[in-house]
Design a protein around this motif. Sequence first.
Motif, PDB file in Angstrom:
ATOM      1  N   ARG A  32      10.049  -4.014 -11.295  1.00 58.84           N
ATOM      2  CA  ARG A  32      11.408  -3.982 -10.756  1.00 58.84           C
ATOM      3  C   ARG A  32      11.526  -2.909  -9.668  1.00 58.84           C
ATOM      4  O   ARG A  32      12.046  -3.156  -8.580  1.00 58.84           O
ATOM      5  CB  ARG A  32      12.403  -3.708 -11.890  1.00 58.84           C
ATOM      6  CG  ARG A  32      13.830  -3.783 -11.477  1.00 58.84           C
ATOM      7  CD  ARG A  32      14.760  -3.771 -12.708  1.00 58.84           C
ATOM      8  NE  ARG A  32      16.075  -3.365 -12.299  1.00 58.84           N
ATOM      9  CZ  ARG A  32      16.550  -2.130 -12.381  1.00 58.84           C
ATOM     10  NH1 ARG A  32      15.837  -1.179 -12.912  1.00 58.84           N
ATOM     11  NH2 ARG A  32      17.759  -1.852 -11.952  1.00 58.84           N
ATOM     12  N   TYR A  33      11.013  -1.697  -9.959  1.00 62.88           N
ATOM     13  CA  TYR A  33      11.070  -0.617  -8.976  1.00 62.88           C
ATOM     14  C   TYR A  33      10.221  -0.935  -7.743  1.00 62.88           C
ATOM     15  O   TYR A  33      10.604  -0.608  -6.614  1.00 62.88           O
ATOM     16  CB  TYR A  33      10.637   0.717  -9.588  1.00 62.88           C
ATOM     17  CG  TYR A  33      11.703   1.312 -10.478  1.00 62.88           C
ATOM     18  CD1 TYR A  33      12.956   1.640  -9.961  1.00 62.88           C
ATOM     19  CD2 TYR A  33      11.466   1.534 -11.830  1.00 62.88           C
ATOM     20  CE1 TYR A  33      13.942   2.181 -10.765  1.00 62.88           C
ATOM     21  CE2 TYR A  33      12.449   2.069 -12.655  1.00 62.88           C
ATOM     22  CZ  TYR A  33      13.695   2.383 -12.114  1.00 62.88           C
ATOM     23  OH  TYR A  33      14.672   2.905 -12.910  1.00 62.88           O
ATOM     24  N   ALA A  34       9.076  -1.599  -7.957  1.00 64.09           N
ATOM     25  CA  ALA A  34       8.219  -1.968  -6.825  1.00 64.09           C
ATOM     26  C   ALA A  34       8.972  -2.905  -5.886  1.00 64.09           C
ATOM     27  O   ALA A  34       8.978  -2.710  -4.662  1.00 64.09           O
ATOM     28  CB  ALA A  34       6.936  -2.631  -7.327  1.00 64.09           C
ATOM     29  N   VAL A  75      12.286  -0.638   2.084  1.00 68.35           N
ATOM     30  CA  VAL A  75      11.447  -0.423   3.266  1.00 68.35           C
ATOM     31  C   VAL A  75      11.663  -1.542   4.284  1.00 68.35           C
ATOM     32  O   VAL A  75      11.772  -1.303   5.490  1.00 68.35           O
ATOM     33  CB  VAL A  75       9.951  -0.329   2.866  1.00 68.35           C
ATOM     34  CG1 VAL A  75       9.054  -0.291   4.087  1.00 68.35           C
ATOM     35  CG2 VAL A  75       9.707   0.883   1.992  1.00 68.35           C
ATOM     36  N   ILE A  76      11.751  -2.778   3.789  1.00 69.10           N
ATOM     37  CA  ILE A  76      11.950  -3.933   4.673  1.00 69.10           C
ATOM     38  C   ILE A  76      13.286  -3.811   5.406  1.00 69.10           C
ATOM     39  O   ILE A  76      13.361  -3.994   6.624  1.00 69.10           O
ATOM     40  CB  ILE A  76      11.865  -5.255   3.867  1.00 69.10           C
ATOM     41  CG1 ILE A  76      10.417  -5.499   3.442  1.00 69.10           C
ATOM     42  CG2 ILE A  76      12.404  -6.435   4.667  1.00 69.10           C
ATOM     43  CD1 ILE A  76      10.239  -6.589   2.406  1.00 69.10           C
ATOM     44  N   GLU A 106       0.825  -1.219   0.000  1.00 65.75           N
ATOM     45  CA  GLU A 106       0.000   0.000   0.000  1.00 65.75           C
ATOM     46  C   GLU A 106       0.857   1.266   0.000  1.00 65.75           C
ATOM     47  O   GLU A 106       0.411   2.321  -0.432  1.00 65.75           O
ATOM     48  CB  GLU A 106      -0.959   0.010   1.196  1.00 65.75           C
ATOM     49  CG  GLU A 106      -2.109  -0.968   1.081  1.00 65.75           C
ATOM     50  CD  GLU A 106      -2.976  -0.736  -0.153  1.00 65.75           C
ATOM     51  OE1 GLU A 106      -3.310   0.421  -0.472  1.00 65.75           O
ATOM     52  OE2 GLU A 106      -3.316  -1.743  -0.812  1.00 65.75           O
ATOM     53  N   GLU A 107       2.091   1.169   0.499  1.00 64.86           N
ATOM     54  CA  GLU A 107       2.983   2.324   0.562  1.00 64.86           C
ATOM     55  C   GLU A 107       3.623   2.655  -0.793  1.00 64.86           C
ATOM     56  O   GLU A 107       4.195   3.726  -0.967  1.00 64.86           O
ATOM     57  CB  GLU A 107       4.115   2.063   1.583  1.00 64.86           C
ATOM     58  CG  GLU A 107       3.644   1.785   2.998  1.00 64.86           C
ATOM     59  CD  GLU A 107       2.947   2.983   3.616  1.00 64.86           C
ATOM     60  OE1 GLU A 107       3.431   4.121   3.443  1.00 64.86           O
ATOM     61  OE2 GLU A 107       1.901   2.771   4.265  1.00 64.86           O
ATOM     62  N   LEU A 108       3.558   1.731  -1.739  1.00 61.91           N
ATOM     63  CA  LEU A 108       4.194   1.939  -3.047  1.00 61.91           C
ATOM     64  C   LEU A 108       3.451   2.993  -3.858  1.00 61.91           C
ATOM     65  O   LEU A 108       2.246   3.190  -3.673  1.00 61.91           O
ATOM     66  CB  LEU A 108       4.209   0.625  -3.842  1.00 61.91           C
ATOM     67  CG  LEU A 108       5.094  -0.500  -3.322  1.00 61.91           C
ATOM     68  CD1 LEU A 108       4.827  -1.775  -4.118  1.00 61.91           C
ATOM     69  CD2 LEU A 108       6.563  -0.122  -3.417  1.00 61.91           C
ATOM     70  N   PRO A 109       4.159   3.642  -4.809  1.00 64.64           N
ATOM     71  CA  PRO A 109       3.463   4.527  -5.748  1.00 64.64           C
ATOM     72  C   PRO A 109       2.393   3.726  -6.504  1.00 64.64           C
ATOM     73  O   PRO A 109       2.570   2.525  -6.740  1.00 64.64           O
ATOM     74  CB  PRO A 109       4.573   4.991  -6.701  1.00 64.64           C
ATOM     75  CG  PRO A 109       5.848   4.789  -5.941  1.00 64.64           C
ATOM     76  CD  PRO A 109       5.604   3.632  -5.016  1.00 64.64           C
TER      77      PRO A 109
END
Length: 194
Positions: free
Chosen positions: A175-177, A184-185, A136-139
Amino acid sequence: MANVVIPDAVLVKNYICGDENALASLINRHQSKIYGFIYSKVTDRDIADDIFQDTFIKVIKTLKSNSYNEEGKFLPWVMRISHNLIVDHFRRNKKMPMFRETEEFSIFSIMSDNSPNIEIRIITDQVENDVQRLIEELPEDQKQVLQMRIYQDMSFKEIADVTGVSINTALGRMRYALMNLRKVIEKNNIILTN
């Protein structure tokens, strides 16, 4: 007028009294459940067809000989017949491994319960919830591609068609995701395993 469902026991009695359509009704009513059960065990259409037919040949013989006495329990009775025929099939083809208990070997050493226990299910649910929160935090464009790929099992071509971008763009977003999720992890020292 409402459809009246004739109980199995009545259809069995009618068939024994000579009504051939009663058996057809019973077969139609239970066909998918019985066939599905057989197929789930043998995983071969031809063998499943044969066992299904053999099951009803046995049912017909038993009903015609008046030796049926499973009053009101037609489906469980037929399922038992099909189960026995499945076992016979495996015995004939020697596909069921036979093990003998000895001092060096115990049947319990090869038996295992692979179903997850409550602790593993709770951990798995927690990990899935954590991953959902991270996604959910991803663009939005990265989140969309990741969800389509992972949760909807779409190919990158399908993703490109649905989102109206090139396959390379879809691959790049994925790839960016993944890179952003990793960052973040690592940054938050999140542990996603048990």
